[in-house]
Design an enzyme around this catalytic site. Sequence first.
Site, short mmCIF file in Angstrom:
data_model
loop_
_atom_site.label_atom_id
_atom_site.label_comp_id
_atom_site.label_asym_id
_atom_site.label_seq_id
_atom_site.Cartn_x
_atom_site.Cartn_y
_atom_site.Cartn_z
N ASP A 12 71.34 -71.74 75.19
CA ASP A 12 71.17 -70.35 75.60
C ASP A 12 70.76 -70.33 77.08
O ASP A 12 69.75 -70.94 77.44
CB ASP A 12 70.08 -69.69 74.73
CG ASP A 12 69.94 -68.21 75.00
OD1 ASP A 12 70.89 -67.59 75.53
OD2 ASP A 12 68.86 -67.67 74.69
N GLU A 107 75.70 -68.07 75.35
CA GLU A 107 75.07 -68.72 74.21
C GLU A 107 76.14 -69.36 73.33
O GLU A 107 77.17 -68.74 73.09
CB GLU A 107 74.37 -67.62 73.42
CG GLU A 107 73.17 -68.01 72.64
CD GLU A 107 72.68 -66.82 71.83
OE1 GLU A 107 72.40 -67.03 70.65
OE2 GLU A 107 72.58 -65.70 72.36
MG MG Z 1 70.36 -66.05 77.20
#
Ligand code: MG
Length: 403
Positions: A12, A107
């Site tokens: 992420d 992500e």
């Molecule tokens: Mg993020």
Amino acid sequence: MASSNRTILHLDMDAFYASVEQRDRPELRGKPVIVGGDGRRGVVSTASYEARIFGVKSAMPGYRARELCPDGIFVAPRMSRYAEVSAALMAILARYSPLVEPLSLDEAFVDLSGSERLLGSPEAVGARIRAEVRGELQLTASVGVATSKFVAKVASDVNKPDGLTIVPPGSEPSFLAPFSVERLWGVGPKTAERVRAAGFSTIGDVAREPERARSILGELGDHLVTLATGRDSREVVGDHERKSIGAERTLMHDVSGRDAVMRQLRPLCDEVAQSLRAADLRAGGVRLKLKYADFVSVTRDCHLAAPAADSATLHDALGDLIVRAEVDRPIRLVGLAAFDLHPAARPAQLGLFAAPGERHERLERAMDAVAGRFGSNTLRRGAGAAGGGADGTGGVLPQGRRR
Ligand SMILES: [Mg+2]
């Protein structure tokens, strides 16, 4: 199902949109950057960590962000730029596995199972990926590695920003125990009330009393126990497979308020559910999309307790997601996407119990069959029929269906 044999990495990016702006415009570095609008109708898309210190968060109204952070620098989002950077990011991940599943622009899950001899330990791979992201994109990412998607995703979040968290096989329950039940997939605000009322406030509470969770919460309890004990067996779905089925509408008149938005979403849920059934797919996740009058969009997504292809389950999930979005400002477009698609023929990923939406799905399949013979308006769900236009805002302009 031998979950301990799997190695799944979740990556992420940190404050993605804001970080791209700071990278591209050096004068913004070290400053509180707020991507989004600060006007009455603006909404925060992403805030840099310098702005988060002041309490600025995604989906917050722009004027509120301005109050909290008067020196914040507001920047209009450049989605095509972020998409470019995202493509470069996904290309880096593809060096490590043929199975990369993007969840959004910034992500993704990467299935590293069985690659240890070739690529090295999960720690080494996580470190290399982060180094390549930093070196090639001049951006930072947080990474979690675990034996399942759920645990990897929780792990990537715990040492944010710029963190690497490895959860070794066998330590999943103790790693998960302190987190609140809201972290469990399928537990939105509405479901969380139910789970907390049953006396479970942390993931550890659920794992400690599996029998009580199952007897009080039924199928939901069974699902929560599976996740809480680190036994999530969902697979990483590669990019070559169909990723989502969605529908969205630009409204003839802007709407605001939760009920009005939910009414607009009802026919779209019917449409997406019908497309899922037509393709013999079930969705493991649902994404809500709202575009405000100032053209800023937000998305919120969640994973379902079990893959579903019925409108009622999609609509319920959106009801949980909408709580996490700003709806008190004019909204010009509403949409949803069903993602994490699984062939309907395959038994539900979580195996042991029937999907809660399965009854609805059978009913809706029967309705599909009738509609196919007599035209699509012959039968409508009661709630859906009631939702159309009673508030004077029901008129919709159909828009291209998205995949
Ligand atoms: Mg993020």
